[in-house]
Design a protein around this motif. Structure first.
Motif, PDB file in Angstrom:
ATOM      1  N   SER A 199       0.767  -0.708  -0.243  1.00  0.00           N
ATOM      2  CA  SER A 199      -0.620   0.009  -0.385  1.00  0.00           C
ATOM      3  C   SER A 199       1.039   1.427  -0.050  1.00  0.00           C
ATOM      4  N   LEU A 200       0.346   2.079  -0.605  1.00  0.00           N
ATOM      5  CA  LEU A 200       1.137   3.316  -1.054  1.00  0.00           C
ATOM      6  C   LEU A 200       0.328   4.563  -1.266  1.00  0.00           C
ATOM      7  N   ALA A 201       0.654   5.710   0.300  1.00  0.00           N
ATOM      8  CA  ALA A 201       0.093   6.554   0.602  1.00  0.00           C
ATOM      9  C   ALA A 201       0.631   7.532   0.112  1.00  0.00           C
ATOM     10  N   ALA A 202      -0.410   8.496  -0.908  1.00  0.00           N
ATOM     11  CA  ALA A 202       0.516   9.777  -1.313  1.00  0.00           C
ATOM     12  C   ALA A 202      -0.788  10.915  -0.782  1.00  0.00           C
ATOM     13  N   LEU A 203       0.001  12.411  -1.008  1.00  0.00           N
ATOM     14  CA  LEU A 203      -1.382  13.362  -1.253  1.00  0.00           C
ATOM     15  C   LEU A 203      -0.778  14.441  -1.618  1.00  0.00           C
ATOM     16  N   THR A 204      -1.105  15.260  -2.055  1.00  0.00           N
ATOM     17  CA  THR A 204      -0.372  16.329  -2.636  1.00  0.00           C
ATOM     18  C   THR A 204      -1.674  17.244  -2.703  1.00  0.00           C
ATOM     19  N   VAL A 205      -1.206  18.660  -2.901  1.00  0.00           N
ATOM     20  CA  VAL A 205      -1.994  20.168  -2.308  1.00  0.00           C
ATOM     21  C   VAL A 205      -2.047  20.810  -3.371  1.00  0.00           C
ATOM     22  N   GLU A 206      -2.731  21.603  -4.173  1.00  0.00           N
ATOM     23  CA  GLU A 206      -2.641  21.974  -5.410  1.00  0.00           C
ATOM     24  C   GLU A 206      -3.394  23.145  -5.801  1.00  0.00           C
ATOM     25  N   ASP A 207      -2.793  24.029  -6.751  1.00  0.00           N
ATOM     26  CA  ASP A 207      -3.491  25.803  -7.414  1.00  0.00           C
ATOM     27  C   ASP A 207      -4.166  25.965  -5.688  1.00  0.00           C
ATOM     28  N   VAL A 208      -3.391  26.051  -5.221  1.00  0.00           N
ATOM     29  CA  VAL A 208      -4.130  27.387  -4.295  1.00  0.00           C
ATOM     30  C   VAL A 208      -4.330  28.190  -4.499  1.00  0.00           C
ATOM     31  N   GLU A 209      -5.166  29.349  -3.926  1.00  0.00           N
ATOM     32  CA  GLU A 209      -5.541  30.233  -4.425  1.00  0.00           C
ATOM     33  C   GLU A 209      -6.331  31.432  -3.421  1.00  0.00           C
ATOM     34  N   VAL A 222      -5.444  15.832  -3.940  1.00  0.00           N
ATOM     35  CA  VAL A 222      -4.858  14.909  -4.884  1.00  0.00           C
ATOM     36  C   VAL A 222      -4.535  13.824  -4.869  1.00  0.00           C
ATOM     37  N   ASN A 223      -5.334  12.335  -4.613  1.00  0.00           N
ATOM     38  CA  ASN A 223      -4.237  10.671  -3.943  1.00  0.00           C
ATOM     39  C   ASN A 223      -3.264  10.514  -4.692  1.00  0.00           C
ATOM     40  N   ARG A 224      -2.582  10.903  -4.733  1.00  0.00           N
ATOM     41  CA  ARG A 224      -1.228  10.066  -5.567  1.00  0.00           C
ATOM     42  C   ARG A 224      -1.041   8.657  -5.638  1.00  0.00           C
ATOM     43  N   GLY A 225      -1.550   8.203  -4.595  1.00  0.00           N
ATOM     44  CA  GLY A 225      -1.452   6.604  -4.133  1.00  0.00           C
ATOM     45  C   GLY A 225      -2.318   5.773  -4.205  1.00  0.00           C
ATOM     46  N   ASN A 226      -2.233   4.562  -3.927  1.00  0.00           N
ATOM     47  CA  ASN A 226      -3.146   3.312  -3.794  1.00  0.00           C
ATOM     48  C   ASN A 226      -3.866   3.223  -3.210  1.00  0.00           C
ATOM     49  N   ALA A 227      -3.996   4.044  -1.698  1.00  0.00           N
ATOM     50  CA  ALA A 227      -4.939   3.403  -0.907  1.00  0.00           C
ATOM     51  C   ALA A 227      -5.613   5.024  -0.161  1.00  0.00           C
ATOM     52  N   ALA A 274       1.658  10.161   4.257  1.00  0.00           N
ATOM     53  CA  ALA A 274       1.337  11.008   3.338  1.00  0.00           C
ATOM     54  C   ALA A 274       1.121  12.234   3.853  1.00  0.00           C
ATOM     55  N   ARG A 275       1.894  13.347   3.050  1.00  0.00           N
ATOM     56  CA  ARG A 275       1.947  14.955   3.811  1.00  0.00           C
ATOM     57  C   ARG A 275       2.598  15.672   2.282  1.00  0.00           C
ATOM     58  N   ASP A 276       2.093  16.890   2.267  1.00  0.00           N
ATOM     59  CA  ASP A 276       2.398  17.897   1.426  1.00  0.00           C
ATOM     60  C   ASP A 276       2.070  19.340   1.836  1.00  0.00           C
ATOM     61  N   GLU A 277       2.671  20.437   1.198  1.00  0.00           N
ATOM     62  CA  GLU A 277       2.311  21.885   1.503  1.00  0.00           C
ATOM     63  C   GLU A 277       2.196  22.435   0.882  1.00  0.00           C
ATOM     64  N   ALA A 278       1.023  23.446   0.381  1.00  0.00           N
ATOM     65  CA  ALA A 278       1.563  24.210  -0.565  1.00  0.00           C
ATOM     66  C   ALA A 278       1.000  26.283  -0.731  1.00  0.00           C
TER      67      ALA A 278
END
Length: 319
Positions: free
Chosen positions: A157-167, A178-183, A245-249
């Motif tokens: 299992s791969l957990a990947a998450l991104t936050v995009e297009d912040v305005e 966006v869920n970039r993983g498979n879980a 999974a973590r990300d920031e923008a």
């Protein structure tokens, strides 16, 4: 004197015989309801194959387990209790519906027969590890039956998450996850905004009311009712989820008062910019002067009176 003949009551005896014959006929002839008659298809069943003919030890659903790219096989039992053949159509349904494969989409079951129909389930190579539900739908005789199917897909299992297009727009912060993983993920969000004079917004991490499926993109908004009227801000979003999974923008925006005080607001920003530029140049001038004074050689004793005299002469000329 002639002997008299005794009187015999024959009518009750005859009625008893007639009643007994009628009762015997009712017992011999089967009731019409017991005959399902030709063409009757009611009562047919479908279930996972296995168990006794009466349904003992029958499985409540089909359970299959495999890794992506494998083909799994099982059987489905269709029982036809009628006196005529039964024709049924089969297809997969539910999230795992497209994975089902049947040798024939239509199967005919003879009268008073139970047929075991084989089927296969092809797990896609890009299938996400975890549980997937589906059903086998059979339709025949104007009725339908459903058999539940549970599929367990193995693999890492791969957990990947991104936050995009912040305005940042007015009192609303827009962004996309966006869920970039498979879980599947349940993200948490924290928001922080910094202005020219310090922190304007600091919201600690909280769970969002959604579950993000693998590959799914969702656009969301974050309200900011107390956004500033005049400031230059930077908004930073940070998302986390289970599995690491973590990300920031971040995004920046300038807030200016609306009309009719737009000119005053722009003037205030201009004044702040000019003052800042002057302070910056003044600091550089002072730094340059101090450096020049530190590096210039000290005047000799013989030159100091001449310089002072020239300074006095110039002052007298100007006066």
């Amino acid at each position: 004197m002639p002997q008299s003949t005794p009187y015999v009551h024959r009518r009750p005896f005859a009625l008893a015989v007639l009643f007994g014959a009628l009762l015997l006929s009712l017992l011999v002839v089967p009731p019409a309801a017991a005959d399902d008659g030709p063409g009757t298809l009611a009562g047919w069943t479908t279930r996972p194959a296995g168990g006794g003919s009466a349904g003992e030890d029958a499985r409540p659903y089909v359970y299959l387990e495999g890794t992506p790219g494998t083909v799994l096989q099982d059987r489905l039992s269709v029982t036809n209790p009628a006196r005529t053949p039964l024709t049924v159509r089969l297809r997969g349904d539910g999230p795992a519906g497209p994975w089902f494969r049947f040798a024939a989409d239509t199967v005919t079951v003879p009268a008073r027969t139970r047929a075991d129909v084989p089927f296969a389930l092809a797990v896609p190579r890009d299938a996400v590890p975890g549980g997937v539900a589906g059903e086998i739908l059979t339709v025949g005789g104007g009725e339908e039956r459903r058999v539940p199917v549970r599929v367990r897909v193995g693999g890492p299992s791969l957990a990947a998450l991104t936050v995009e297009d912040v305005e940042v727009s007015g009192r609303t912060i827009r962004y996309a996850l966006v869920n970039r993983g498979n879980a599947p993920l349940r993200p948490r969000l924290s928001v922080r905004a910094e202005g020219a004079f310090g922190t304007l917004l600091d919201r600690q991490a909280r769970p969002l009311p959604l579950e993000l499926a693998p590959g799914r993109r969702v656009e969301l908004t974050e309200p900011w009712p107390d956004a500033p009227a005049l400031d230059s801000v930077t908004v930073r979003l940070r998302v986390t989820a289970e599995g690491g999974a973590r990300d920031e923008a971040a995004a920046s925006a300038a807030y200016v008062p609306p009309a009719p005080v737009t000119g005053a607001g722009l003037l205030a920003l201009g004044v702040l910019a000019v003052l800042g530029a002057r302070a910056y140049r003044r600091g550089r001038w002072r730094t340059g002067t101090s450096a020049a004074a530190a590096t210039a050689p000290a005047p000799g004793p013989d030159k100091q009176p001449a310089e002072e005299e020239r300074h006095l002469e110039t002052a007298g000329a100007e006066s």
